[in-house]
Design a protein around this motif. Structure first.
Motif, mmCIF file in Angstrom:
data_model
loop_
_atom_site.group_PDB
_atom_site.id
_atom_site.type_symbol
_atom_site.label_atom_id
_atom_site.label_comp_id
_atom_site.label_asym_id
_atom_site.label_seq_id
_atom_site.Cartn_x
_atom_site.Cartn_y
_atom_site.Cartn_z
ATOM 1 N N PRO A 1 0.974 -1.281 -0.085
ATOM 2 C CA PRO A 1 0.226 -0.124 -0.156
ATOM 3 C C PRO A 1 0.837 1.071 0.062
ATOM 4 C CG PRO A 1 0.021 -1.026 2.236
ATOM 5 C CD PRO A 1 0.604 -1.814 1.243
ATOM 6 N N LEU A 2 0.267 2.155 -0.366
ATOM 7 C CA LEU A 2 0.832 3.507 -0.588
ATOM 8 C C LEU A 2 0.864 4.122 1.046
ATOM 9 C CD1 LEU A 2 -0.618 5.350 -3.871
ATOM 10 C CD2 LEU A 2 1.506 4.032 -3.471
ATOM 11 N N THR A 3 2.079 4.818 1.041
ATOM 12 C CA THR A 3 2.063 5.554 2.398
ATOM 13 C C THR A 3 1.676 7.014 2.263
ATOM 14 O OG1 THR A 3 4.249 4.500 3.142
ATOM 15 C CG2 THR A 3 3.850 6.591 4.208
ATOM 16 N N LEU A 4 0.639 7.430 3.127
ATOM 17 C CA LEU A 4 -0.184 8.724 3.049
ATOM 18 C C LEU A 4 0.952 9.646 3.738
ATOM 19 C CD1 LEU A 4 -2.538 10.517 2.224
ATOM 20 C CD2 LEU A 4 -3.385 9.697 4.504
ATOM 21 N N VAL A 5 1.105 10.909 2.929
ATOM 22 C CA VAL A 5 2.147 11.837 3.327
ATOM 23 C C VAL A 5 1.426 13.269 3.204
ATOM 24 C CG1 VAL A 5 4.269 12.926 2.754
ATOM 25 C CG2 VAL A 5 4.057 10.606 2.552
ATOM 26 N N ARG A 6 1.452 14.026 4.283
ATOM 27 C CA ARG A 6 0.711 15.261 4.518
ATOM 28 C C ARG A 6 1.810 16.278 3.885
ATOM 29 N NH1 ARG A 6 -0.467 17.581 10.036
ATOM 30 N NH2 ARG A 6 -1.165 15.667 10.419
ATOM 31 N N ALA A 7 1.435 17.110 2.927
ATOM 32 C CA ALA A 7 2.410 18.135 2.471
ATOM 33 C C ALA A 7 2.191 19.261 3.335
ATOM 34 C CB ALA A 7 1.764 18.494 0.957
ATOM 35 N N VAL A 8 3.412 19.997 3.644
ATOM 36 C CA VAL A 8 3.608 21.152 4.409
ATOM 37 C C VAL A 8 4.334 21.980 3.387
ATOM 38 C CG1 VAL A 8 4.732 22.125 6.537
ATOM 39 C CG2 VAL A 8 3.776 19.962 6.352
ATOM 40 N N ALA A 9 3.378 23.198 3.238
ATOM 41 C CA ALA A 9 4.163 24.114 2.225
ATOM 42 C C ALA A 9 4.972 25.133 3.058
ATOM 43 C CB ALA A 9 3.026 24.997 1.538
ATOM 44 N N ALA A 10 5.890 26.029 2.378
ATOM 45 C CA ALA A 10 6.609 27.149 3.061
ATOM 46 C C ALA A 10 5.872 28.053 3.424
ATOM 47 C CB ALA A 10 7.834 27.172 2.048
ATOM 48 N N GLY A 11 6.062 28.685 4.510
ATOM 49 C CA GLY A 11 5.465 29.731 5.188
ATOM 50 C C GLY A 11 3.845 29.398 5.677
ATOM 51 N N VAL A 12 3.366 28.263 5.707
ATOM 52 C CA VAL A 12 1.924 28.031 6.189
ATOM 53 C C VAL A 12 2.381 27.438 7.563
ATOM 54 C CG1 VAL A 12 0.235 26.196 6.199
ATOM 55 C CG2 VAL A 12 1.348 27.159 3.591
ATOM 56 N N PRO A 13 1.670 27.920 8.729
ATOM 57 C CA PRO A 13 1.792 27.591 10.129
ATOM 58 C C PRO A 13 1.416 26.240 10.179
ATOM 59 C CG PRO A 13 0.615 29.673 9.915
ATOM 60 C CD PRO A 13 0.634 29.214 8.446
ATOM 61 N N ALA A 14 2.190 25.431 11.028
ATOM 62 C CA ALA A 14 2.022 24.124 11.618
ATOM 63 C C ALA A 14 0.692 24.094 12.428
ATOM 64 C CB ALA A 14 3.118 23.483 12.473
ATOM 65 N N LEU A 15 -0.050 22.744 12.264
ATOM 66 C CA LEU A 15 -1.540 22.691 12.794
ATOM 67 C C LEU A 15 -1.380 22.473 14.228
ATOM 68 C CD1 LEU A 15 -3.130 20.166 10.472
ATOM 69 C CD2 LEU A 15 -3.500 22.770 10.646
ATOM 70 N N SER A 16 -0.245 22.125 14.896
ATOM 71 C CA SER A 16 -0.076 21.876 16.303
ATOM 72 C C SER A 16 1.434 21.958 16.529
ATOM 73 C CB SER A 16 -0.483 20.293 16.507
ATOM 74 O OG SER A 16 -1.876 20.034 16.349
ATOM 75 N N PRO A 17 1.768 23.027 16.708
ATOM 76 C CA PRO A 17 3.246 23.354 16.646
ATOM 77 C C PRO A 17 3.747 23.225 18.480
ATOM 78 C CG PRO A 17 2.076 25.384 16.546
ATOM 79 C CD PRO A 17 1.061 24.384 16.533
ATOM 80 N N PHE A 18 5.143 22.903 18.501
ATOM 81 C CA PHE A 18 5.592 23.046 19.706
ATOM 82 C C PHE A 18 5.904 24.349 20.054
ATOM 83 C CE2 PHE A 18 6.288 18.750 19.202
ATOM 84 C CZ PHE A 18 6.693 18.038 20.247
ATOM 85 N N PHE A 19 6.238 25.396 19.221
ATOM 86 C CA PHE A 19 6.468 26.636 19.298
ATOM 87 C C PHE A 19 5.899 27.717 18.499
ATOM 88 C CE2 PHE A 19 9.294 30.519 19.198
ATOM 89 C CZ PHE A 19 9.902 30.426 20.261
ATOM 90 N N ASP A 20 5.250 28.832 19.368
ATOM 91 C CA ASP A 20 4.430 29.909 18.757
ATOM 92 C C ASP A 20 5.075 30.439 17.653
ATOM 93 O OD1 ASP A 20 2.837 31.855 17.969
ATOM 94 O OD2 ASP A 20 2.725 32.973 20.126
#
Length: 443
Positions: free
Chosen positions: A36-55
């Motif tokens: 099966p394919l591994t599902l990978v979430r795209a993260v674009a440059a400059g887009v804030p993380a959904l659940s970041p460790f740091f503000d």
């Protein structure tokens, strides 16, 4: 009656044959079933993380808008010349701010989750951060990312867009996403069997090419410095000592041409070291990275061709015996990356043994003023395998206090620069045509 009985017997025989064929078809179909394919979430440059460790509003790191570079193989080592980029700015990633945040007792819960994701203890966080180096991704890069949810680091596979600022460790592996402080580990899946999901603000970006997606595996030994390409001026190289943030950078001429060596008869590992020592990137034909002991039969372009720093040379090889799963990186655990042993020498073309630096030999040691704290991730001796770059032309301004790099090519991590200057987007790839990584399953 005799004819009728004959037809009945023939009919039963035909039915048996058909039944046997159906069983064989089903069995073969089951054996050929792809994983099966591994599902990978795209993260674009400059887009804030959904659940970041740091503000992210506190300015921990800053991404750049650049165009992805074209790769030649979905697995690249952390010392690949031209793998990473940089700028003259020293504010790409504020390591001191991240260290202060993670060592603040008020953030102990986050620090504990952050350290656990990287297989270290909280008391080792300061020393670990001292061994990391800020760079900019120049390829769309697969990683094992982590969100911070309910007091824990929640892992997920992601594709980071080129231009994202990251901290890399002493073997060139992405370790932290700068803007949010989220820890990163090597992607462990098959790079040729992934399905990229774009969404949550990360729409498919301009320049995305599924055939150029890469995952990074560790360099065979600790690096002394990273050779970066200036993303705003691809003819300028940046030699950055590991564990520094730009204040001790050296400049070198990334546009200087270097000849492709004769690699026929060498093992893939030997040929890789020779190319890295010349400041050229290693590409390969086919889906899987060849085994270290696979013998090189031909290179594209051929020996004698002159290329700029970081351009790819694609190697075709015979079958080896030590390859891993197709496309799957063989990165060791973060706590104990082991250096690669020297592969057996097959021909007189073989380079020096692996005890020697695998890249341009520096003509001088790194500046004594440059902080060089090693990562506590591994206990291996900090041998200098990241070669310093060639000396800059007399007319090229050196913007840091670091000594000029050697006249031989360098190896580290920055993709092949193009001759045209780049402002907000990376140069279009101008490498010679070669077989790119087989990532046809990437969507």
């Amino acid at each position: 009656m005799t004819f009728r009985a004959f037809m009945q017997r023939a009919g039963k025989s035909a039915i048996r044959r058909i039944a046997v064929l159906l069983v064989l078809v089903i069995a073969v179909g089951g054996c050929d079933r792809s994983p099966p394919l591994t599902l990978v979430r795209a993260v674009a440059a400059g887009v804030p993380a959904l659940s970041p460790f740091f503000d992210e509003h506190r300015g921990l790191g800053h991404d750049q808008a650049i165009r992805p570079s074209i790769g030649r193989g979905s697995l690249q080592q952390g010392d690949t010349p031209g793998l990473y980029g940089g700028t003259r700015e020293t504010s790409v990633c504020d390591v001191a701010k991240l260290k202060a945040f993670l060592t603040d007792p008020a953030n102990h819960r986050k620090a504990r989750a952050w350290a656990a994701a990287l297989d270290i203890t909280t008391d080792r966080i300061p020393g670990y951060l001292d061994g990391l180096t800020p760079v900019l991704l120049r390829h769309d890069t697969l990683v094992r990312n982590h969100d911070y949810k309910k007091g824990k680091a929640t892992p997920f596979d992601s594709l980071l867009q080129a231009g994202i600022a990251v901290l890399v460790d002493e073997q060139g592996l992405p370790a932290v996403k700068c803007s949010c402080g989220n820890p990163l580990r090597p992607f462990a899946g098959d790079t040729n069997r992934v399905s990229v999901k774009f969404g949550n603000g990360s729409r498919k970006w301009e320049g995305y090419e599924r055939s150029s997606v890469v995952a990074v595996r560790p360099a065979p030994r600790k690096l002394e410095r990273l050779a970066l390409v200036d993303v705003t001026d691809p003819a300028r190289g940046i030699a950055r000592p590991v564990g520094t943030t730009g204040g001790h950078d050296e400049s070198f001429d990334a546009g200087r041409r270097r000849a492709v060596p004769d690699l026929r008869g060498a093992t893939f590992a030997e040929a890789s070291r020779m190319l890295t020592g010349q400041g050229l990137a290693v590409g390969y034909a086919g889906k899987a990275r060849p085994a270290d002991d696979a013998q090189v039969t031909v290179s594209d372009p051929p020996a004698g061709t002159r290329l700029r720093f970081g351009q790819y040379v694609t190697l075709s090889t015979t079958d080896g015996t030590s390859s891993g799963p197709s496309g799957a990186p063989t990165a060791p655990p973060a706590t104990s990356p082991s250096p690669r042993s020297s592969p057996p020498s097959r021909t007189p073309k073989a380079p020096p043994s692996s005890s020697a630096p695998s890249s341009f030999s520096p003509s001088s040691s790194p500046p004594s003023s440059a902080p060089k704290t090693g990562s506590t991730r591994t206990g291996a001796p900090a041998t200098s395998s990241a070669p310093p770059p060639p000396p800059p032309p007399s007319s090229a301004p050196v913007t840091t206090s670091a000594p000029p790099p050697p006249g031989t090519p360098i190896t580290t991590s920055a993709p092949p620069p193009s001759s045209a200057p780049v402002t907000t987007s990376a140069p279009a790839a101008s490498e010679p045509v070669s077989s790119g990584p087989a990532s046809s399953a990437i969507t």
